[in-house]
Write an enzyme that holds these catalytic residues in place. Structure first.
Site: not given
Lengths: 242, 427, 80
Positions: C17-19
């Site tokens: 999942l970002c970042p």
């Protein structure tokens, strides 16, 4: 011996008063003229009302319930020490004026017995506190964290307490508050003199040494971490601030 | 040491000086009561992580250059120059700290070690020793803000993809992710990850909220990095956006520091009053549930559920009850961790530490208390509204075989909503 | 384009999942020589903005950022 007393218990007292009050005043001036943090540093939960936050400040400063929860042993010794120190401080008020009410209730001998008991308890508790703190700073992370300032303060405090206890336990039965009051009031009224009971007894060594340590301790006080005695109110208030 | 460097570094302290910092420097008794409050010290036993020790490094410089007693008798305080040795130790102390402020909670003088370490980070940055990764993440965010048009199409196409998923979940072909909607009541500033947008969009749409999505993310690596200018610029991106769109309220996602940065720090950084109400998304969701704007059903979530208070939302943000009320609305089988709320153990994943590989060992070791707590709870589902906490706890979960499902709170809510569409896959 | 480029390092960032995809690219860029190329595959759409923004602000170059099915494929060249 008289010279020693004059240095520690007359001129030393004057010098200490100047350094202590000047130092504390300067410290408060420095703190109050430095701008407050613009960032809000409070933490939760905190009371919603100003009165509630003030009450929490008092509780956090005088009782430190959070500290009690995480390290009860340290808290117990620290709390007992501070309480005993407060008791001793109040007890030293007899140097200026005999307490009201109590002597009438107890009589003069009764008052001296009462003072002996309370003074002895305070003296023992303070000694225990100082010894605990010294012992705690001799090992592990506590030792690694300690700097010479910590040991110096404990050493001076130990000197004050041991010599105070010495006067209490060795001469407590013979020399009472009235004698010390004559000396202390003479210093306060700038007509320093020593009553003959003091000079004619070895208690003068104890008093001189007690005062030597007390002078040094109080002169260093404003420049040491002991300014937590006033700073804690302000920093604990920030904890509950907006 | 080099006098130019010395002037620069002491200048940083001078610039950061305020009453609180001065008092924290002056009053610490080095009693070490903070020792057992710190998950990193407890988990690793490493002296450099003892909170008072971390602060002591700054105190050593302060004593030497900001106090007469330390200037005359430096040995009394072990006062010293900010030389390479000190900076090396300071780097570990400051960047490993998750900023949970559990030490401040237990300190008899409420000394804010995390605040002292923000000065430490400023010193490290001035010495060219700021953490590279956090600096890069901060710069990338600022770059996005300065070149918003460059990313416009990519962002919108991303939102459109997520909008399709939202429609599948709600079963409503009219569900939307409104972009650049002027006159919306709420600007929702998510994280970069789609998982923070999807369930939020489902909830906003089902609640009939007048909302719009931000083109920026709420995460603020400038804050973790320790550069208040960068941190301000990163937050300013969505504050300006909110002004442009004329919204009434900014809602931040399930992220710990995003809430604290917007609610507690931005005003001080920007030196202007915050023109918007800042809400955490769980405050909104709690309102929606209590006012009946969305419906949740019990029994759709299986297993015993527990809740972890992220430090920046709980102890440092004051949101304790709303998330619990939400969880209790979706399940009858709720158990709290012990201790909880303001005494909650930090999981060890905050402060940007999950992005810094060099602290991985420390980070995983520092989770020992959290692992104990989770085991003791007997729960099989953990609700946790902070991205960094979830990353850390998922790693602990795997490492210690806890067999937990780690959920965002809004994912639990969506799973408990009787929707016409298909159930979302839990990520 | 990807057919002609020499790949020095493959990064599987699927599911991250970002970042985190950006973090992983940044952590690994030092592992390829200057001029070398990382091929990274992510599934979080946020990476489509994150990785190019990271490259621009660090002075590296994104040769390709494309959506292929549900995946996002990046070719990142280490410039310095």
């Amino acid at each position: 011996m008289e010279t020693y007393l004059w240095i520690t218990s007359v001129w030393g007292v004057y010098l200490t008063a100047i350094v202590f009050f000047g130092g504390m005043g300067w410290r408060i001036y420095e703190w109050s003229t430095t701008p407050k943090s613009a960032v809000r540093l409070g933490m939760f939960p905190k009371p919603k009302s100003g009165a509630g936050r003030f009450a929490k400040l008092l509780g956090d400063t005088f009782i430190a319930p959070q500290s009690a929860k995480i390290e009860p042993t340290m808290w117990t010794f620290a709390f007992a020490f501070h309480l005993a120190a407060l008791g001793a401080f109040v007890g030293h008020g007899r140097l200026i004026k005999e307490f009201p009410v109590l002597p009438e209730m107890l009589g003069e001998a009764g008052m001296n017995t009462f003072a002996a008991w309370t003074g002895s308890i305070a003296g023992i508790v303070m000694l225990a506190g100082v010894l605990f703190w010294i012992a705690r700073r001799t090992y592990g992370p506590f030792k690694n964290l300690s700097v010479p300032e910590d040991y110096l303060l404990l050493f001076l405090l130990l000197g004050v307490v041991v010599m105070g206890d010495h006067m209490r336990f060795v001469y407590g039965g013979t020399i009472h508050a009235g004698v010390y009051r004559d000396w202390f009031m003479s210093v306060l009224t700038f007509k320093p003199a020593f009553p003959s009971e003091l000079l004619s007894s070895n208690v003068s060594v104890s008093l001189g040494t007690h005062m030597l340590f007390a002078d040094l301790f109080l002169m260093y006080f404003p420049f040491s971490k002991l300014v937590h005695s006033i700073g804690a109110f302000s920093s604990n208030l920030v904890r509950s601030s907006e | 040491m080099d006098s130019q460097q010395l002037t620069t570094l002491t200048g940083v302290i001078d610039k950061k000086m305020n009453r609180q910092l001065k008092q924290y420097m002056d009053i610490c008794a080095r009693c070490a009561i903070c020792k057992d409050a710190c998950h990193q010290y407890v988990g690793t036993g490493d002296f450099k992580y003892l909170p008072a020790r971390r602060a002591e490094l700054i105190r050593q410089i302060y004593k030497k250059y900001f106090t007469k007693s330390g200037e005359f008798v430096p040995a009394l305080y072990e006062a010293r120059d900010p030389d390479d040795n000190l900076l090396d130790e300071l780097y570990d102390s400051a960047y490993a700290c998750t900023g949970c402020r559990r030490c401040m909670y237990y300190c008899p003088f409420s000394i804010d070690t995390a605040w002292i370490l923000s000065v430490a980070k400023a010193i490290l940055i001035a010495a060219g020793r700021g953490n590279e990764m956090l600096g890069q993440l901060a710069d990338a965010a600022i770059f996005k803000g300065d070149n918003a048009e460059m990313f416009n199409d990519v962002m919108i196409s991303g939102f459109e993809d997520i909008q399709e998923e939202v429609r599948e979940i709600t079963g409503n072909p009219n569900s939307r992710i409104p972009v650049n909607k002027e006159g919306a009541d709420i600007l929702y500033v998510a994280l970069a990850g789609a998982h923070t947008i999807r369930p939020a969009a489902v909830i906003f749409e089902e609640a009939g909220e007048n909302w719009t999505i931000s083109m920026f993310e709420a995460a603020n690596y400038g804050f973790f990095y320790g550069d208040t200018d960068k941190a301000r610029l990163i937050t300013k991106r969505y504050i300006d956006e909110a002004k442009r769109l004329g919204v009434k309220e900014i809602v931040v996602p399930e992220c710990g520091h995003a809430y604290r940065v917007a609610e507690m720090f931005y005003e001080a950084w920007s030196k202007e009053p915050m023109p918007f109400k800042i809400s955490h998304i769980l405050e909104k969701v709690d309102e929606y549930i209590k006012s009946g704007r969305i419906t949740v059903e019990k029994g759709l979530i299986e297993g015993k559920v527990t809740y972890h208070d992220p430090c920046q939302i709980g102890r440092n943000g004051g949101i304790f009850e709303q998330p619990r009320d939400i969880v209790k609305a979706v399940t009858d089988d709720f158990v709290d961790l012990i201790p909880n709320r303001q005494e909650q153990w930090c999981c060890g994943g905050g402060g940007g530490i999950v992005a810094m590989d060099e602290f991985k060992e420390t980070r995983l070791a520092s989770g020992s208390k959290k692992v104990e707590q989770l085991r003791a709870s007997g729960a099989s589902v953990l609700a946790c509204p902070c991205e960094n906490c979830r990353l850390q706890i998922e790693e602990l979960n795997e490492m210690h075989g806890l067999g937990l499902q780690v959920w965002q709170v809004i994912d639990l809510v969506v799973a408990a909503m009787p929707l016409k569409g298909k159930k979302p896959v839990h990520v | 384009m990807s057919d002609e480029t020499n790949i020095d390092l493959e990064l599987d960032l699927k599911g991250l999942l970002c970042p985190l995809p950006m973090v992983k690219v940044s952590q690994n860029i030092g592992k390829v020589p200057v001029g070398g190329v990382i091929r990274a595959v992510a599934t979080d759409p946020g990476a489509m903005a994150d990785i190019p923004a990271w490259a621009k602000s660090t002075g590296n170059e994104v040769l390709q950022a494309e959506k292929e099915g549900g995946e996002f494929v990046f070719l990142v060249k280490r410039v310095k």
